[in-house]
Design a protein around this motif. Sequence first.
Motif, PDB file in Angstrom:
ATOM      1  N   ASP A   1       0.878  -1.209   0.015  1.00 14.74           N
ATOM      2  CA  ASP A   1      -0.039   0.176  -0.139  1.00 14.74           C
ATOM      3  C   ASP A   1       0.828   1.346  -0.099  1.00 14.74           C
ATOM      4  OD1 ASP A   1      -2.425   1.299   0.051  1.00 14.74           O
ATOM      5  OD2 ASP A   1      -2.643   1.186   1.950  1.00 14.74           O
ATOM      6  N   TRP A   2       0.249   2.300  -0.492  1.00 13.83           N
ATOM      7  CA  TRP A   2       0.938   3.595  -0.425  1.00 13.83           C
ATOM      8  C   TRP A   2       0.845   4.294   1.052  1.00 13.83           C
ATOM      9  CZ3 TRP A   2      -1.841   2.558  -5.028  1.00 13.83           C
ATOM     10  CH2 TRP A   2      -1.092   2.510  -5.979  1.00 13.83           C
ATOM     11  N   ASP A   3       1.677   5.044   1.257  1.00 16.89           N
ATOM     12  CA  ASP A   3       1.732   5.665   2.576  1.00 16.89           C
ATOM     13  C   ASP A   3       0.864   6.908   2.671  1.00 16.89           C
ATOM     14  OD1 ASP A   3       2.249   6.221   5.503  1.00 16.89           O
ATOM     15  OD2 ASP A   3       4.107   7.193   5.025  1.00 16.89           O
ATOM     16  N   GLY A   4      -0.375   6.752   2.438  1.00 17.58           N
ATOM     17  CA  GLY A   4      -1.345   7.913   2.673  1.00 17.58           C
ATOM     18  C   GLY A   4      -1.830   8.197   1.322  1.00 17.58           C
ATOM     19  N   ALA A   5      -2.947   9.202   1.270  1.00 18.82           N
ATOM     20  CA  ALA A   5      -3.530   9.564   0.248  1.00 18.82           C
ATOM     21  C   ALA A   5      -2.564  10.561  -0.531  1.00 18.82           C
ATOM     22  CB  ALA A   5      -4.783  10.700   0.529  1.00 18.82           C
ATOM     23  N   HIS A   6      -1.507  11.375  -0.054  1.00 17.69           N
ATOM     24  CA  HIS A   6      -0.734  12.230  -0.842  1.00 17.69           C
ATOM     25  C   HIS A   6       0.230  11.331  -1.621  1.00 17.69           C
ATOM     26  CE1 HIS A   6      -2.376  15.628   0.792  1.00 17.69           C
ATOM     27  NE2 HIS A   6      -2.132  15.447   2.111  1.00 17.69           N
ATOM     28  N   ALA A   7       0.674  10.342  -1.123  1.00 19.27           N
ATOM     29  CA  ALA A   7       1.509   9.279  -1.939  1.00 19.27           C
ATOM     30  C   ALA A   7       0.749   8.833  -3.165  1.00 19.27           C
ATOM     31  CB  ALA A   7       1.898   8.114  -0.993  1.00 19.27           C
ATOM     32  N   VAL A   8      -0.425   8.470  -2.987  1.00 18.03           N
ATOM     33  CA  VAL A   8      -1.242   7.944  -4.058  1.00 18.03           C
ATOM     34  C   VAL A   8      -1.577   9.061  -5.139  1.00 18.03           C
ATOM     35  CG1 VAL A   8      -3.593   6.973  -4.920  1.00 18.03           C
ATOM     36  CG2 VAL A   8      -2.670   6.309  -2.600  1.00 18.03           C
ATOM     37  N   ILE A   9      -1.604  10.307  -4.672  1.00 14.02           N
ATOM     38  CA  ILE A   9      -1.749  11.367  -5.616  1.00 14.02           C
ATOM     39  C   ILE A   9      -0.319  11.657  -6.473  1.00 14.02           C
ATOM     40  CG2 ILE A   9      -1.811  14.083  -5.754  1.00 14.02           C
ATOM     41  CD1 ILE A   9      -3.943  13.890  -3.397  1.00 14.02           C
ATOM     42  N   GLU A  10       0.693  11.323  -5.896  1.00  9.25           N
ATOM     43  CA  GLU A  10       2.034  11.434  -6.607  1.00  9.25           C
ATOM     44  C   GLU A  10       1.980  10.337  -7.548  1.00  9.25           C
ATOM     45  OE1 GLU A  10       4.227  13.956  -6.507  1.00  9.25           O
ATOM     46  OE2 GLU A  10       2.605  14.775  -5.357  1.00  9.25           O
ATOM     47  N   LYS A  11       1.380   9.210  -7.207  1.00  6.94           N
ATOM     48  CA  LYS A  11       1.356   7.880  -8.131  1.00  6.94           C
ATOM     49  C   LYS A  11       0.523   8.320  -9.388  1.00  6.94           C
ATOM     50  CE  LYS A  11       2.093   3.754  -9.988  1.00  6.94           C
ATOM     51  NZ  LYS A  11       3.380   3.508 -10.288  1.00  6.94           N
ATOM     52  N   MET A  12      -0.442   8.960  -8.843  1.00 11.15           N
ATOM     53  CA  MET A  12      -1.617   9.240  -9.951  1.00 11.15           C
ATOM     54  C   MET A  12      -0.903  10.458 -10.845  1.00 11.15           C
ATOM     55  SD  MET A  12      -5.166   9.423  -7.867  1.00 11.15           S
ATOM     56  CE  MET A  12      -6.101   9.618  -9.578  1.00 11.15           C
ATOM     57  N   LYS A  13      -0.044  11.400 -10.461  1.00 12.46           N
ATOM     58  CA  LYS A  13       0.369  12.298 -11.454  1.00 12.46           C
ATOM     59  C   LYS A  13       1.359  11.565 -12.380  1.00 12.46           C
ATOM     60  CE  LYS A  13       0.372  16.095  -8.084  1.00 12.46           C
ATOM     61  NZ  LYS A  13       1.169  16.901  -7.268  1.00 12.46           N
ATOM     62  N   GLU A  14       2.111  10.434 -11.778  1.00 11.86           N
ATOM     63  CA  GLU A  14       3.184   9.785 -12.780  1.00 11.86           C
ATOM     64  C   GLU A  14       2.273   9.048 -13.788  1.00 11.86           C
ATOM     65  OE1 GLU A  14       5.235   5.575 -11.931  1.00 11.86           O
ATOM     66  OE2 GLU A  14       5.518   6.922 -10.577  1.00 11.86           O
ATOM     67  N   GLU A  15       1.230   8.237 -13.148  1.00 13.65           N
ATOM     68  CA  GLU A  15       0.448   7.707 -14.159  1.00 13.65           C
ATOM     69  C   GLU A  15      -0.373   8.583 -15.297  1.00 13.65           C
ATOM     70  OE1 GLU A  15       0.431   4.675 -14.528  1.00 13.65           O
ATOM     71  OE2 GLU A  15       0.889   3.755 -12.793  1.00 13.65           O
ATOM     72  N   LEU A  16      -0.524   9.806 -14.810  1.00 11.61           N
ATOM     73  CA  LEU A  16      -1.255  10.996 -15.790  1.00 11.61           C
ATOM     74  C   LEU A  16      -0.230  11.256 -16.740  1.00 11.61           C
ATOM     75  CD1 LEU A  16      -3.776  12.623 -16.484  1.00 11.61           C
ATOM     76  CD2 LEU A  16      -2.861  14.341 -14.800  1.00 11.61           C
ATOM     77  N   ALA A  17       0.966  11.561 -16.338  1.00 13.56           N
ATOM     78  CA  ALA A  17       2.143  11.843 -17.190  1.00 13.56           C
ATOM     79  C   ALA A  17       2.451  10.680 -18.231  1.00 13.56           C
ATOM     80  CB  ALA A  17       3.314  12.254 -16.484  1.00 13.56           C
ATOM     81  N   GLU A  18       2.328   9.465 -17.788  1.00 12.87           N
ATOM     82  CA  GLU A  18       2.258   8.456 -18.859  1.00 12.87           C
ATOM     83  C   GLU A  18       1.318   8.368 -19.526  1.00 12.87           C
ATOM     84  OE1 GLU A  18       2.810   4.800 -16.616  1.00 12.87           O
ATOM     85  OE2 GLU A  18       4.793   5.490 -15.607  1.00 12.87           O
TER      86      GLU A  18
ATOM     87  N   HIS B   1      -7.818   5.778   0.584  1.00  6.91           N
ATOM     88  CA  HIS B   1      -7.098   6.468   1.381  1.00  6.91           C
ATOM     89  C   HIS B   1      -8.036   7.673   1.872  1.00  6.91           C
ATOM     90  CE1 HIS B   1      -3.092   4.466   1.960  1.00  6.91           C
ATOM     91  NE2 HIS B   1      -3.510   3.895   0.658  1.00  6.91           N
ATOM     92  N   ALA B   2      -8.542   8.162   1.291  1.00  7.82           N
ATOM     93  CA  ALA B   2      -9.278   9.465   1.647  1.00  7.82           C
ATOM     94  C   ALA B   2     -10.638   9.079   2.119  1.00  7.82           C
ATOM     95  CB  ALA B   2      -9.798  10.401   0.279  1.00  7.82           C
ATOM     96  N   GLY B   3     -10.866   7.835   2.399  1.00 10.14           N
ATOM     97  CA  GLY B   3     -12.161   7.486   3.187  1.00 10.14           C
ATOM     98  C   GLY B   3     -13.581   7.639   2.372  1.00 10.14           C
ATOM     99  N   VAL B   4     -13.359   7.644   1.053  1.00  9.02           N
ATOM    100  CA  VAL B   4     -14.521   7.932   0.060  1.00  9.02           C
ATOM    101  C   VAL B   4     -14.889   6.539  -0.518  1.00  9.02           C
ATOM    102  CG1 VAL B   4     -14.931   9.134  -2.027  1.00  9.02           C
ATOM    103  CG2 VAL B   4     -13.588  10.279  -0.244  1.00  9.02           C
ATOM    104  N   ASP B   5     -16.162   6.341  -0.439  1.00  7.27           N
ATOM    105  CA  ASP B   5     -16.788   5.473  -1.256  1.00  7.27           C
ATOM    106  C   ASP B   5     -16.864   5.915  -2.850  1.00  7.27           C
ATOM    107  OD1 ASP B   5     -19.266   4.210  -2.872  1.00  7.27           O
ATOM    108  OD2 ASP B   5     -19.305   3.100  -0.930  1.00  7.27           O
ATOM    109  N   PRO B   6     -16.072   5.010  -3.608  1.00  3.92           N
ATOM    110  CA  PRO B   6     -15.694   5.486  -4.926  1.00  3.92           C
ATOM    111  C   PRO B   6     -16.989   5.304  -5.795  1.00  3.92           C
ATOM    112  CG  PRO B   6     -14.813   3.435  -4.719  1.00  3.92           C
ATOM    113  CD  PRO B   6     -15.282   3.738  -3.289  1.00  3.92           C
TER     114      PRO B   6
END
Length: 139
Positions: A39-56, A86-91
């Motif tokens: 797992d990632w270490d919190g929501a902000h780490a996931v956002i960083e991963k999403m930025k990487e994925e968005l760039a790809e 991580h944000a505690g949101v039901d997707p």
Amino acid sequence: AAERAQHEDQSALAGIAAGLPEWLRAAKLHKRAARVGFDWDGAHAVIEKMKEELAELDESLDGDDADHVEEELGDLLFASMALARHAGVDPGRALRRANTKFETRFRGVERLAAERGIELKQSDMDTLDGLWNDVKAGG
């Protein structure tokens, strides 16, 4: 866990139904992997991963490989399920709310365009975006 132990597949991911809606299956896959520490270490780490994925994804759009674009978009969507957890949101609820908001606003764009005598199909994106912004502002 006891039931899983009786089956051949000992994976933490075993038993997640393949027939689930894909967004729900992704959320369950993330949750199961997180239980064993993957797992990632919190929501902000996931956002960083999403930025990487968005760039790809952005880079893949410059090519002519639709399969690669689909793969990169899938990676971004998959990561968004981790962000929801991580944000505690039901997707599912978040997506329903986004669908409802879009539908309400788009119908507002249609109404406003009709009031102003604007033909949507004949309009450029700047005009449509202006209508959208007017609807968002309450006009």
